[in-house]
Write a protein that holds these residues in place. Structure first.
Motif, short mmCIF file in Angstrom:
data_model
loop_
_atom_site.label_atom_id
_atom_site.label_comp_id
_atom_site.label_asym_id
_atom_site.label_seq_id
_atom_site.Cartn_x
_atom_site.Cartn_y
_atom_site.Cartn_z
N UNK A 61 -27.14 32.29 -42.35
CA UNK A 61 -26.74 33.44 -41.12
C UNK A 61 -26.66 34.99 -41.76
N UNK A 62 -26.12 34.92 -43.07
CA UNK A 62 -25.46 36.59 -43.67
C UNK A 62 -26.98 37.17 -43.80
N UNK A 63 -27.72 36.04 -44.76
CA UNK A 63 -29.05 36.18 -45.10
C UNK A 63 -29.79 37.04 -43.97
N UNK A 64 -29.98 36.44 -42.74
CA UNK A 64 -31.34 36.60 -41.92
C UNK A 64 -30.93 37.89 -41.65
N UNK A 65 -29.23 38.09 -41.55
CA UNK A 65 -28.52 39.12 -41.07
C UNK A 65 -29.50 40.53 -42.09
N UNK A 66 -29.08 40.31 -43.24
CA UNK A 66 -29.29 41.71 -44.19
C UNK A 66 -30.55 41.84 -43.69
N UNK A 67 -31.84 40.55 -43.73
CA UNK A 67 -32.80 40.85 -43.48
C UNK A 67 -33.74 42.29 -42.20
N UNK A 68 -32.23 41.58 -40.63
CA UNK A 68 -32.78 42.47 -40.57
C UNK A 68 -32.75 43.91 -40.26
N UNK A 69 -31.01 43.96 -40.76
CA UNK A 69 -30.59 45.17 -41.03
C UNK A 69 -31.42 46.01 -42.07
N UNK A 70 -32.44 45.33 -43.09
CA UNK A 70 -32.96 45.60 -43.63
C UNK A 70 -34.98 46.47 -42.76
N UNK A 71 -34.78 45.77 -41.20
CA UNK A 71 -36.23 46.53 -40.71
C UNK A 71 -36.83 44.73 -41.21
N UNK A 72 -36.86 43.44 -41.12
CA UNK A 72 -37.19 42.36 -41.09
C UNK A 72 -37.32 42.06 -39.37
N UNK A 73 -37.89 41.20 -38.69
CA UNK A 73 -38.55 40.42 -37.47
C UNK A 73 -38.07 39.70 -37.61
N UNK A 74 -37.01 39.20 -36.65
CA UNK A 74 -36.96 37.07 -36.92
C UNK A 74 -37.10 37.15 -35.56
N UNK A 75 -37.65 35.80 -35.23
CA UNK A 75 -37.41 35.38 -33.74
C UNK A 75 -37.30 33.29 -34.49
N UNK A 76 -36.94 33.24 -33.15
CA UNK A 76 -36.76 31.70 -33.05
C UNK A 76 -37.70 31.01 -32.41
N UNK A 77 -38.42 30.06 -31.97
CA UNK A 77 -39.22 29.30 -31.42
C UNK A 77 -38.44 29.09 -30.08
N UNK A 78 -38.65 29.77 -29.13
CA UNK A 78 -38.24 29.21 -28.19
C UNK A 78 -38.30 27.78 -27.47
N UNK A 79 -39.42 27.03 -27.60
CA UNK A 79 -39.93 25.79 -27.45
C UNK A 79 -39.24 24.86 -28.05
N UNK A 80 -38.67 25.18 -29.31
CA UNK A 80 -37.32 24.33 -30.09
C UNK A 80 -36.31 24.91 -29.91
#
Length: 116
Positions: A61-80
């Protein structure tokens, strides 16, 4: 700027594949400032949940939040997400729900696609 798409399918804490992919994304972001998009599918969607508290080792979770804070776009599959009964659960900061239509567009737009 190079456009990179990371597609994750593996369970986040079942093996180190997910962790290795995030490490690579963080290193690329730090070293090359590429445009990163991450799409989490199958069991990997659980990494996008808030309030993770692993007993030892890395916290995805922390790694994902670091990436988004740096401008990465992260999405989760709605169907999944729907298939796993996670629709109403809180997501990590910056993580959103996406669709296969978005993933198809991202794939066409990407210079490189990496799968984990």
């Amino acid at each position: 700027m190079q456009k990179l798409l990371f597609i994750f399918n593996s369970a986040p804490y079942g093996n180190e594949s997910f962790f290795s992919g995030l490490r690579l994304a963080l290193q690329i972001q730090e070293q090359h400032k590429a445009q990163l998009k991450l799409f989490l599918m199958s069991d990997s969607v659980t990494a996008g949940l808030r309030k993770q508290n692993p007993s030892e080792g890395y916290n995805l979770q922390q790694m994902l939040e670091i990436l988004t804070a740096q401008g990465a776009i992260i999405k989760l599959c709605k169907t999944c997400i729907n298939a796993r009964g996670m629709t109403e659960l809180p997501l990590a900061d910056g993580v959103e729900i996406g669709t296969l239509i978005e993933l198809a567009d991202w794939t066409i737009e990407a210079d490189k696609v990496l799968n984990f």
